[in-house]
Write an enzyme that holds these catalytic residues in place. Structure first.
Site, PDB file in Angstrom:
ATOM      1  N   TYR A   9      25.876  30.680  59.172  1.00  0.00           N
ATOM      2  CA  TYR A   9      25.055  31.337  58.665  1.00  0.00           C
ATOM      3  C   TYR A   9      24.945  32.795  58.592  1.00  0.00           C
ATOM      4  CZ  TYR A   9      21.647  32.435  54.941  1.00  0.00           C
ATOM      5  OH  TYR A   9      20.918  32.846  53.629  1.00  0.00           O
ATOM      6  N   PHE A  20      36.335  54.477  37.628  1.00  0.00           N
ATOM      7  CA  PHE A  20      36.400  53.254  37.581  1.00  0.00           C
ATOM      8  C   PHE A  20      35.280  52.373  37.101  1.00  0.00           C
ATOM      9  CE2 PHE A  20      36.819  48.253  37.734  1.00  0.00           C
ATOM     10  CZ  PHE A  20      37.744  48.190  36.632  1.00  0.00           C
ATOM     11  N   ASP A  21      35.872  51.466  35.650  1.00  0.00           N
ATOM     12  CA  ASP A  21      34.392  51.033  34.746  1.00  0.00           C
ATOM     13  C   ASP A  21      33.074  50.591  35.393  1.00  0.00           C
ATOM     14  OD1 ASP A  21      36.642  51.010  33.931  1.00  0.00           O
ATOM     15  OD2 ASP A  21      37.059  49.150  32.101  1.00  0.00           O
ATOM     16  N   ASP A  53      36.495  54.798  47.067  1.00  0.00           N
ATOM     17  CA  ASP A  53      36.603  53.875  46.613  1.00  0.00           C
ATOM     18  C   ASP A  53      38.088  52.964  46.749  1.00  0.00           C
ATOM     19  OD1 ASP A  53      36.212  51.771  44.020  1.00  0.00           O
ATOM     20  OD2 ASP A  53      35.975  53.054  42.761  1.00  0.00           O
ATOM     21  N   ALA A  65      40.167  50.575  45.888  1.00  0.00           N
ATOM     22  CA  ALA A  65      40.518  49.174  46.114  1.00  0.00           C
ATOM     23  C   ALA A  65      41.867  48.801  46.219  1.00  0.00           C
ATOM     24  CB  ALA A  65      40.621  48.409  44.705  1.00  0.00           C
ATOM     25  N   LYS A  94      42.209  43.628  45.350  1.00  0.00           N
ATOM     26  CA  LYS A  94      43.488  44.441  45.125  1.00  0.00           C
ATOM     27  C   LYS A  94      44.132  44.490  46.699  1.00  0.00           C
ATOM     28  CE  LYS A  94      40.881  45.700  41.198  1.00  0.00           C
ATOM     29  NZ  LYS A  94      39.474  46.426  41.286  1.00  0.00           N
ATOM     30  N   HIS A 106      35.616  44.375  23.824  1.00  0.00           N
ATOM     31  CA  HIS A 106      37.184  43.922  23.853  1.00  0.00           C
ATOM     32  C   HIS A 106      37.229  42.164  24.398  1.00  0.00           C
ATOM     33  CE1 HIS A 106      36.716  46.184  27.348  1.00  0.00           C
ATOM     34  NE2 HIS A 106      37.460  45.700  27.859  1.00  0.00           N
TER      35      HIS A 106
HETATM   36  C1  LIG Z   1      38.460  46.869  40.461  1.00  0.00           C
HETATM   37  C2  LIG Z   1      37.911  47.339  40.780  1.00  0.00           C
HETATM   38  C3  LIG Z   1      36.645  48.315  40.904  1.00  0.00           C
HETATM   39  C4  LIG Z   1      35.641  46.636  40.960  1.00  0.00           C
HETATM   40  O1  LIG Z   1      35.912  45.718  41.810  1.00  0.00           O
HETATM   41  P1  LIG Z   1      35.619  44.378  41.732  1.00  0.00           P
HETATM   42  O2  LIG Z   1      36.085  43.373  42.658  1.00  0.00           O
HETATM   43  O3  LIG Z   1      36.385  43.652  39.808  1.00  0.00           O
HETATM   44  O4  LIG Z   1      34.147  44.099  40.756  1.00  0.00           O
HETATM   45  C5  LIG Z   1      36.214  49.603  41.753  1.00  0.00           C
HETATM   46  N1  LIG Z   1      37.143  50.370  41.533  1.00  0.00           N
HETATM   47  C6  LIG Z   1      38.386  50.182  41.178  1.00  0.00           C
HETATM   48  C7  LIG Z   1      38.928  51.086  41.598  1.00  0.00           C
HETATM   49  C8  LIG Z   1      38.358  49.266  41.106  1.00  0.00           C
HETATM   50  O5  LIG Z   1      40.260  49.247  40.526  1.00  0.00           O
END
Ligand SMILES: *Cc1c(COP(=O)(O)O)cnc(C)c1O
Length: 468
Positions: free
Chosen positions: A74, A126-127, A216, A218, A259, A451
């Site tokens: 843990y 990003f969304d 950010d 990824a 990613k 969607h």
């Molecule tokens: C995928 C992504 C996120 C969100 O990450 P999740 O692991 O899907 O929650 C945030 N920012 C960028 C640029 C991403 O590609």
């Protein structure tokens, strides 16, 4: 343009997963049954799945071996220490907070630092970053560079507009801004990279105005590759050296490791501010788990520690980015217009341009999505008016998405160039009968993110003769 041969896959296959192509007759039945919504089709009924590059990577033999080393204690697990060391080394930060995916990193960060009504500035949100900012009472502002709107194949279309950044800070005052975020690669603008010059410039502005500067990140390794390949002065530097320079310019990072972590789940925050680390981990413990696992199993942390290093391997990146470029060239040859240059993780087809006879309110992108499934059992996703239509609050009129796109995201280390050739042949068959592609109408939808779940129907009944 690159000289020399197209690299072949820099790995060989040790474990395989069978995929099956249903008959055309079965595919027609499946898509109809799903009310023409590709999200409602089971993966078992998909031949090639290009829905996303997130959490879909193939793990290496070393990652599978690392799974067995998972320490599931843990607190203070060995696996966390290994993960922490790798993250500190790459991202140059003192404190590491694991969490189960990227949007949780955003949730924890914005819940802690964002004051109501404050701005978050980004090259392009990003969304989930946008949604988390709004959800915590912040205002997301995108500052993409001018070149991002160009149709020319320019390098570094993912950059932030530094002039607009400084204007915004001067106009609104630094105290109204919670943080500046650089998304690498710029996902929402098609996986386009950000240059090191742009990173340094944004970093310098943030320092001048005492604003926190975060990444950010990824797809950080893919971004590093583009810097090495296309930015003057970086050809001789290694990917880890470029990553180091990049991350030494920032205060912290948030990463969806689904990613460039080459893993199926995972994420983290890394930062230098000890006081903020303390506050962030309070919420982490409340919603994810203790500081040394944050919603992940020990074995996941082991997999990430290996994946984050493997992803910086030059041969891997060279093949990866060239494969996406090859994919783009094949789709152009097949006769479909795409966004150029191709970015790091996907090929985007301009369905609005390809299907001028279908108006935006009949979703040309979705028409193409349905056709890729019927023609070849391939799953791709619409990024156009089905996903992004909005209502003008003043006039009540529908505002369509700026472009009607279809995204073909490429999972990492999963498909060979032979799969890509098959997709291009499918595209070519669609090109040959493009004028007969129908528009669609929504027959049932939800208020948010429609969607994913909406039902659609064909505008004109399909008159295709089907050989059973
Ligand atoms: C995928 C992504 C996120 C969100 O990450 P999740 O692991 O899907 O929650 C945030 N920012 C960028 C640029 C991403 O590609």
């Amino acid at each position: 343009m690159k000289k020399g041969n197209q690299p072949a896959e820099p790995y060989r296959i040790k474990s395989v997963e069978a995929i099956k192509l249903l008959s055309r007759h079965e595919r027609l039945a499946k898509i109809k049954q799903a009310n023409y919504n590709i999200f409602k089709i089971d993966s078992a009924d998909i031949y090639i799945d290009l829905l996303t590059d997130s959490g879909t990577a193939a793990m290496s033999n070393n990652q599978w071996a690392a799974l067995m080393l998972g320490d599931e204690s843990y607190a203070g697990a060995r696996s966390f220490r290994r993960f922490e060391k790798v993250v500190k080394d790459i991202f140059r930060k003192a404190f590491v907070i694991p969490c189960h995916q990227g949007r949780v990193a955003e949730n924890i960060m914005f819940s802690t630092v964002l004051k109501k009504g404050q701005y978050v500035l980004n090259n392009t949100h990003f969304d989930t970053t946008r949604a988390n900012t709004l959800h915590k009472g912040g205002i997301p502002v995108d500052l993409p560079c001018e070149e991002s709107k160009s149709h020319e194949p320019l390098p570094f279309k993912g950059n932030m507009d530094c002039r607009k950044l400084e204007e915004f800070i001067r106009e609104h005052g630094a105290e109204t801004i919670a943080m500046v975020i650089m998304t690498v690669t710029n996902n929402s603008s098609g996986g386009q990279p950000v240059s090191m010059a742009n990173i340094h410039e944004v970093s310098e502005i943030c320092q001048r105005y005492k604003l926190p500067f975060y990444f950010d990140c990824a797809r950080f390794a893919e971004n590093c590759y583009f810097i090495k390949r296309d930015e003057p002065g970086y050809a001789g530097k290694s990917i880890p050296e470029i990553a180091r320079e990049m991350f030494e310019a920032c205060d912290g990072v948030m990463m969806s490791a689904k990613k460039d972590g080459l893993a199926n789940i995972g994420g983290f925050i890394a930062l230098n501010d000890e006081e903020l680390y303390g506050r962030l981990t309070e919420l982490l413990i409340l919603i994810e788990g203790y500081r040394t696992y944050g919603g992940l199993a020990g074995r996941d942390l082991e997999v990430l520690a290996v994946g984050l290093q493997e992803v910086m391997d030059f041969d891997y990146l060279d093949f990866r980015i060239e494969q996406v470029a090859y994919f783009g060239r094949k789709i152009i040859e097949a006769g479909m217009p795409i966004i150029e240059p191709t970015g790091g993780h996907a090929v985007f087809i301009d369905a609005g341009e390809f299907l001028p006879h279908i108006p935006p309110e009949q979703f040309p992108g979705q028409s193409l999505v349905v056709e890729f499934y019927i023609e070849g059992g391939i799953r791709v996703v619409e990024i156009g008016s089905l996903m992004f239509d909005s209502i003008d609050e003043k006039t009540g009129q529908i505002i369509h998405a700026p472009r009607e796109l279809v995204r073909m995201a490429l999972p990492r280390r999963v498909y060979t160039n032979s799969h890509i050739d098959y997709i291009a042949e499918t595209a070519h068959s669609i090109v040959n009968r493009k004028d007969s592609l129908p528009g669609y109408k929504i027959i049932k939808e939800t208020k948010f993110l429609r969607h994913f779940t909406c039902d659609l129907d064909v505008m004109v009944p399909r008159e295709e003769k089907v050989k059973p």
